[in-house]
Enzyme design. Structure first.
Site, mmCIF file in Angstrom:
data_model
loop_
_atom_site.group_PDB
_atom_site.id
_atom_site.type_symbol
_atom_site.label_atom_id
_atom_site.label_comp_id
_atom_site.label_asym_id
_atom_site.label_seq_id
_atom_site.Cartn_x
_atom_site.Cartn_y
_atom_site.Cartn_z
ATOM 1 N N HIS A 165 40.207 45.390 37.162
ATOM 2 C CA HIS A 165 39.105 45.967 37.946
ATOM 3 C C HIS A 165 39.560 46.527 39.283
ATOM 4 C CE1 HIS A 165 35.702 44.630 35.360
ATOM 5 N NE2 HIS A 165 36.661 43.845 34.903
ATOM 6 N N ASP A 214 40.333 51.703 46.264
ATOM 7 C CA ASP A 214 39.358 50.919 45.504
ATOM 8 C C ASP A 214 39.573 51.172 44.021
ATOM 9 O OD1 ASP A 214 37.131 49.288 45.006
ATOM 10 O OD2 ASP A 214 35.953 50.241 46.591
#
Ligand code: ADP
Ligand code: G6P
Length: 469
Positions: free
Chosen positions: A169, A377
């Site tokens: 993730h 991110d």
């Protein structure tokens, strides 16, 4: 309540993640773990009759052998407590002070301690042991994120022969950075025990493929496949999305209505710039605040005409870098308001708390510009939630960092910015605030179509069909 599953009689799918839906993050104000992972996995698992294995969120001495299985919820869950030592060395330590900063391309923040690595190895073994107790030998296991990079290899050593998938993730760093980690070859080799490795972006998948060749001698046999010791391992991008419905049509809530009405009164005619993040140094919150202040210096006509709200969710608060980041943000907000504010105008409102989904959806819709400007991110779901929450007739503008995984899909329609360039971000923000209705509508329509195309459900389906196919 101990697991008692025979080797051939487990659930068809077991998902393993460090964090689970209802486990309270220790010391934090959140109670339910909002976020894409939970939203995406709950329905996918429920539909397949799967079981979710993870950490209970508690640390207590001597408790970890008790696997609590709850079949009264859908999907069923199995969880265990951590030894306090694991919480410190594996979670706060190796996961959040070594892997997290390095994988976000911030190597100067990473530090490497042998006892933390040893605890990381140990806890991955514990997860594998627990998974072996709840799965059949040839079921399907889907492990998640940077906490569990070694769990596939640990399962194989226990004789697991079924399908093994992993989804990361967070970003996967380029070779030059990964090499600074003393155990990089061990980590990459362990990842090759999975059959399928999923990443948010093509860039991260390519980084992994290059590292696997260089550090583990894997042979590249196709665009997305490697051969290693006679086995084929695939590595591909599966961009995660959201379930847009609760953001497009949030539930009615009188309390939220009242809060929003008060916010509108406080804002008057001013434009609203919004930031919503977990309080994490990868999110670039200080850089964003500085760019906002710089914009007010470069464009003095905007003073008094615009306010910023930054919502920061408490996160990992016993890791020193997070405590330092919080203090830095609070000092900066005070400085900006003290030097640029007026008695009748507060430039930045800062809120250190989490909001319910309805509240968040309404706040997104209220904003003229969302500042989604992480330094790095994996994906960033706030960007997608903001798009889903807009009024299509009068939508707000998404100002998105080039370095969010979401930029790979949203680059063409979002306004992109470089969070490392303060003056540039200041001018990009001014441009977002001045954007015509026509341009806002055109960009939003394109972004919304994208948000509908790749949802959390389609992500889980795509990954699992690739794993099982
Ligand atoms: P990360 O996984 O690094 O936290 P993402 O943007 O991908 O970043 O996901 C964050 C999730 O947390 C989103 O689903 C978002 O709605 C939620 N979230 C962020 N800030 C808040 C907040 N203040 N209150 C409640 N939920 C929040
Ligand atoms: C990111 C990570 C997740 C993690 C979440 C919250 O989204 O990718 O794995 O669960 O942050 O962090 P926490 O440390 O509270 O689990």
């Amino acid at each position: 309540r101990r697991a008692a599953v025979s080797p051939d009689d487990g659930p068809p799918l077991v998902v393993i993640s460090n964090r689970m839906p209802d486990a309270a993050p220790s010391g934090d104000a959140r109670t339910r773990n909002v976020g894409g992972l939970v939203a995406a996995l709950e329905p996918a698992l429920a539909a397949r009759g799967g079981l979710w294995l993870g950490w209970s969120g508690r640390a207590r001495a001597g408790q970890h052998r008790d696997l609590a299985i709850d079949r009264s919820v859908v999907p069923a869950r199995a969880s265990f407590d951590f030894e306090p030592r694991w919480h410190e060395l594996y979670y706060n330590g190796f996961a959040n002070r070594s892997l997290w900063p390095l994988f976000h391309s911030l190597p100067e923040r990473a530090r490497y301690a042998d006892d933390e690595w040893a605890a990381y190895v140990e806890v991955n073994e514990v997860f594998a042991e627990a998974a072996s107790r709840v799965t059949s030998r040839n079921g399907t296991i889907w492990a998640h994120d940077y906490h569990l990079l070694l769990v596939g290899a640990a399962l194989r050593r226990r004789g697991f022969t079924g399908r093994l998938g992993h989804f990361l993730h967070i970003p996967f760093p380029p070779l030059d950075l990964l090499e600074t980690m003393p155990w990089a070859p061990e980590i990459v080799s362990a990842l090759l025990a999975f059959d399928l490795l999923g990443f948010h972006t093509r860039r991260f998948a390519a980084n992994f493929l290059a590292c696997a060749r260089e550090l583990a001698g894997a042979e590249r046999i196709a665009e997305d496949a490697l051969r290693v010791q006679g086995r084929v391992v695939r590595a591909r991008a599966f961009p995660l999305g959201i379930d847009p419905a609760p953001f497009e049509s949030p539930e009615d809530d009188e309390g939220v209505d009242e809060e929003l009405a008060q916010l509108r009164t406080a804002m008057g005619d001013r434009q609203l710039v919004l930031g919503v993040d977990r309080l994490d140094y990868t999110k670039g919150i200080p850089q964003r605040l500085e760019a906002f202040a710089r914009m007010l210096e470069l464009h003095p006509a905007l003073r008094g005409q615009v306010s910023m709200i930054q919502v920061a969710v408490p996160s990992r608060s016993d890791v020193p870098e997070y405590a330092a980041q919080r203090a830095a943000i609070e000092a900066l907000v005070g400085h900006i308001n003290g030097t640029l504010g007026e008695a009748h105008w507060v430039p930045v409102r800062y809120v250190y708390r989490s909001y319910g989904r309805t509240h968040l959806a309404r706040l997104y819709r209220e904003a003229d510009v969302a500042l989604v400007t992480p330094l790095r991110d994996g994906m960033n779901l706030v960007a997608k939630e903001f798009v889903a929450a807009q009024d299509a007739n009068d939508p707000g503008v998404l100002l998105l960092s080039h370095f969010a995984g979401a930029a790979e899909e949203m680059r063409a329609a979002a306004l992109c910015t470089n969070p490392y360039h303060r003056d540039g971000m200041a001018n990009d923000l001014a441009r977002a605030l001045a954007m015509s209705l026509e341009e806002r509508r055109a960009r939003h329509a394109e972004l919304l179509a994208m948000v509908h195309r790749t949802t959390s459900a389609s992500w889980a389906d795509a990954f699992l069909s690739a794993l099982e196919g």
